[in-house]
Write an enzyme that holds these catalytic residues in place. Structure first.
Site, PDB file in Angstrom:
ATOM      1  N   TYR A 144       0.967  -1.089  -0.116  1.00  7.78           N
ATOM      2  CA  TYR A 144      -0.152   0.038  -0.006  1.00  7.78           C
ATOM      3  C   TYR A 144       0.948   1.150   0.140  1.00  7.78           C
ATOM      4  CZ  TYR A 144      -3.470   3.444   1.390  1.00  7.78           C
ATOM      5  OH  TYR A 144      -4.574   4.622   1.404  1.00  7.78           O
ATOM      6  N   ASP A 239       9.188   2.774   0.407  1.00 11.87           N
ATOM      7  CA  ASP A 239       8.143   3.514   0.943  1.00 11.87           C
ATOM      8  C   ASP A 239       8.354   3.064   2.466  1.00 11.87           C
ATOM      9  OD1 ASP A 239       5.816   4.501   2.185  1.00 11.87           O
ATOM     10  OD2 ASP A 239       4.519   3.755   0.516  1.00 11.87           O
ATOM     11  N   LYS A 267       3.406   9.357   8.658  1.00 11.09           N
ATOM     12  CA  LYS A 267       3.109   8.604  10.246  1.00 11.09           C
ATOM     13  C   LYS A 267       4.142   9.232  11.411  1.00 11.09           C
ATOM     14  CE  LYS A 267       0.262   5.308   8.279  1.00 11.09           C
ATOM     15  NZ  LYS A 267       0.341   4.457   6.952  1.00 11.09           N
TER      16      LYS A 267
HETATM   17  C1  LIG Z   1      -0.162   5.069   5.519  1.00  8.84           C
HETATM   18  C2  LIG Z   1       0.589   4.560   4.421  1.00  8.84           C
HETATM   19  C3  LIG Z   1       0.662   5.337   3.395  1.00  8.84           C
HETATM   20  C4  LIG Z   1      -0.203   6.766   3.202  1.00  8.84           C
HETATM   21  O1  LIG Z   1      -0.110   7.577   4.168  1.00  8.84           O
HETATM   22  P1  LIG Z   1      -1.411   8.469   4.410  1.00  8.84           P
HETATM   23  O2  LIG Z   1      -0.845   9.782   5.294  1.00  8.84           O
HETATM   24  O3  LIG Z   1      -2.481   7.642   4.854  1.00  8.84           O
HETATM   25  O4  LIG Z   1      -1.598   8.985   3.023  1.00  8.84           O
HETATM   26  C5  LIG Z   1       1.644   5.028   2.299  1.00  8.84           C
HETATM   27  N1  LIG Z   1       2.252   3.803   2.434  1.00  8.84           N
HETATM   28  C6  LIG Z   1       2.575   3.124   3.669  1.00  8.84           C
HETATM   29  C7  LIG Z   1       3.537   2.112   3.640  1.00  8.84           C
HETATM   30  C8  LIG Z   1       1.306   3.517   4.541  1.00  8.84           C
HETATM   31  O5  LIG Z   1       1.493   2.664   5.519  1.00  8.84           O
END
Ligand SMILES: *Cc1c(COP(=O)(O)O)cnc(C)c1O
Length: 428
Positions: A144, A239, A267
């Site tokens: 994701y 990511d 985060k």
């Molecule tokens: C949460 C998340 C995102 C997206 O971040 P948002 O602040 O919710 O847009 C992207 N990549 C990873 C791995 C995530 O866990």
């Protein structure tokens, strides 16, 4: 335990917010029941509007490594707010947080702050495409990267299938350049790279997968991706929106000793306020506007409240914290596994430091396909049984549980005791 006020609010919410929420997984649709509306939180605990208190393992989905509402952060935010919440002009604290990020992540020679993880990944891919003059990207099934169009693709059949949109409203063209491979499958990536040589801009990967549930990288997987990218002139994009400042202060790239070309953060970097960031090699980041032609902007990017929360959260991160969190994670993981064994519930717990996922399956989980063998109905029953015992796990089988510095051994032991009872009630 009454949840009457939450139920009433959910009724009202559904008449104004789509599905009653502002982000889908909160609606509890994957586990049944209706969501709790939260009134307040402190340390490792949240309290709903009916006054029920829970040990929280969602922790806002990862940002709160220091727990809810630490006094120092609340003070720092109050002081920052008094001086203005946003100017749309540069501030010293953006520079300070930027330097702090680079100190923790030496691969991030330059960084751009944005407002979410979604913005970070979208922008990083735009940059990778601009820098290489290529359009295709490889992402992993079950990975994701926020809700940007190019990432909303999943495999049709097998590793080499072209992406098809997983959401209406995403034009096929937007995912037409998204190639998919199974996580932890280096051979599938090699095949794709050989087939599409010269047209792949980037491989984007969660170095520790966290959004199909927690799935650590297999031995050699990340190093293999690094070598493959180097051989084909492809940019490696980590990511680390979850793993950054979570796997260690320097993220998964520090733990595994791999240097990506670009990194996405989110985060923890906002400490509970909306922040994301992307950064990496100076020559690549020099292409970002206004130093280069790749356009990317944000009205509230780098605003002083968000930067204050980020700096407050990131600056004190020390190896000791990660050792303590890992010990707590290990205690919780083995406690859940033991509770399942006693109740003869099939369970595999995947864990990495302070994140873990108990998968209700007999199969070890190493990719999306094996994650999908989990019994989601059983997870739903487990979730509701835990909630009834004052524990708030993530409302989906395919999410990570998050520990924080505010969780104690006592919290974890109470959770394991609740799990022992819960596990006995969830068999069909
Ligand atoms: C949460 C998340 C995102 C997206 O971040 P948002 O602040 O919710 O847009 C992207 N990549 C990873 C791995 C995530 O866990």
């Amino acid at each position: 335990m009454s949840t009457r006020k939450s139920a009433k609010l959910f009724d009202r919410a559904q008449k104004i917010l789509p599905g009653g929420v502002n982000s889908p997984v909160r609606a509890f649709s994957a586990v049944g029941g209706s969501p709790l509306f939260i009134d307040r939180a402190s340390g490792a605990h949240i309290t709903d509007v009916d006054g029920n208190r829970y040990i929280d393992y969602v922790m806002s989905w990862g940002p709160l490594i220091h727990g809810h509402a630490p006094a120092g952060l609340v003070r720092a935010l109050g002081a920052a707010a008094k001086r203005g919440t946003s100017y749309g002009a540069p501030t010293a604290i953006e520079v300070e947080l930027g330097e702090e990020v680079r100190r923790r992540f030496p691969s991030i020679e330059r960084v751009r702050f944005v407002n979410s993880g979604t913005e970070a990944t979208m922008s990083a891919i735009r940059l990778a495409r601009a820098a290489t003059g290529r359009h295709k990207i490889i992402k992993f099934e079950g990975g994701y990267h926020g809700h940007g169009d190019p990432f909303l693709a999943q495999a049709g059949s097998g590793a080499t299938t072209l992406g098809v949109p997983t959401s209406p409203g995403v034009p096929p063209a937007a995912v037409g350049d998204t190639l998919l491979a199974p996580y932890n499958d280096l051979d599938a990536c090699r095949t794709l790279c050989a087939r599409e040589t010269g047209s792949i801009a980037a491989i984007i990967v969660e170095p520790i997968a966290g959004n199909m549930g927690v799935v650590p990288p297999a031995d050699g997987f990340l190093a293999g991706l690094r070598a493959l990218c180097a051989a084909h002139g492809i940019l490696l994009v980590f990511d680390e929106v979850i793993s950054g400042f979570r796997a260690s202060a320097g993220g998964a790239q520090e733990v595994f000793g791999i240097k990506p070309d670009l990194t996405c953060l989110g985060k923890i970097i906002g400490g509970g306020l909306p922040v994301g960031a992307y950064g990496g090699r100076a020559d690549l980041m020099a292409l970002v506007a206004p130093s280069g032609p790749v356009y990317q902007a944000g009205t509230l990017s780098g605003n002083p409240l968000a930067m204050t929360a980020g700096l407050w959260s990131v600056k004190p991160l020390k190896p000791r914290l990660y050792r303590d969190l890992a010990a707590l994670g290990e205690r919780l993981a083995s406690g859940l596994a033991d509770a399942a064994r006693r109740a003869r519930v099939p369970l595999h717990v995947n864990a990495f430091g302070s994140v873990l996922t108990p998968f209700f399956t007999r199969e070890p989980v190493r990719d999306y396909r094996s994650a999908l063998t989990a019994d989601t109905a059983m997870y739903g029953r487990f979730f509701r049984a835990m909630l009834a015992r004052g524990i708030y796990p993530p409302p989906s089988q395919f999410e990570a549980w998050f520990l924080s510095a505010a969780h104690t051994k006592k919290d974890v032991d109470r959770t394991i005791a609740a799990a022992k009872k819960a596990m006995r009630t969830i068999q069909n």
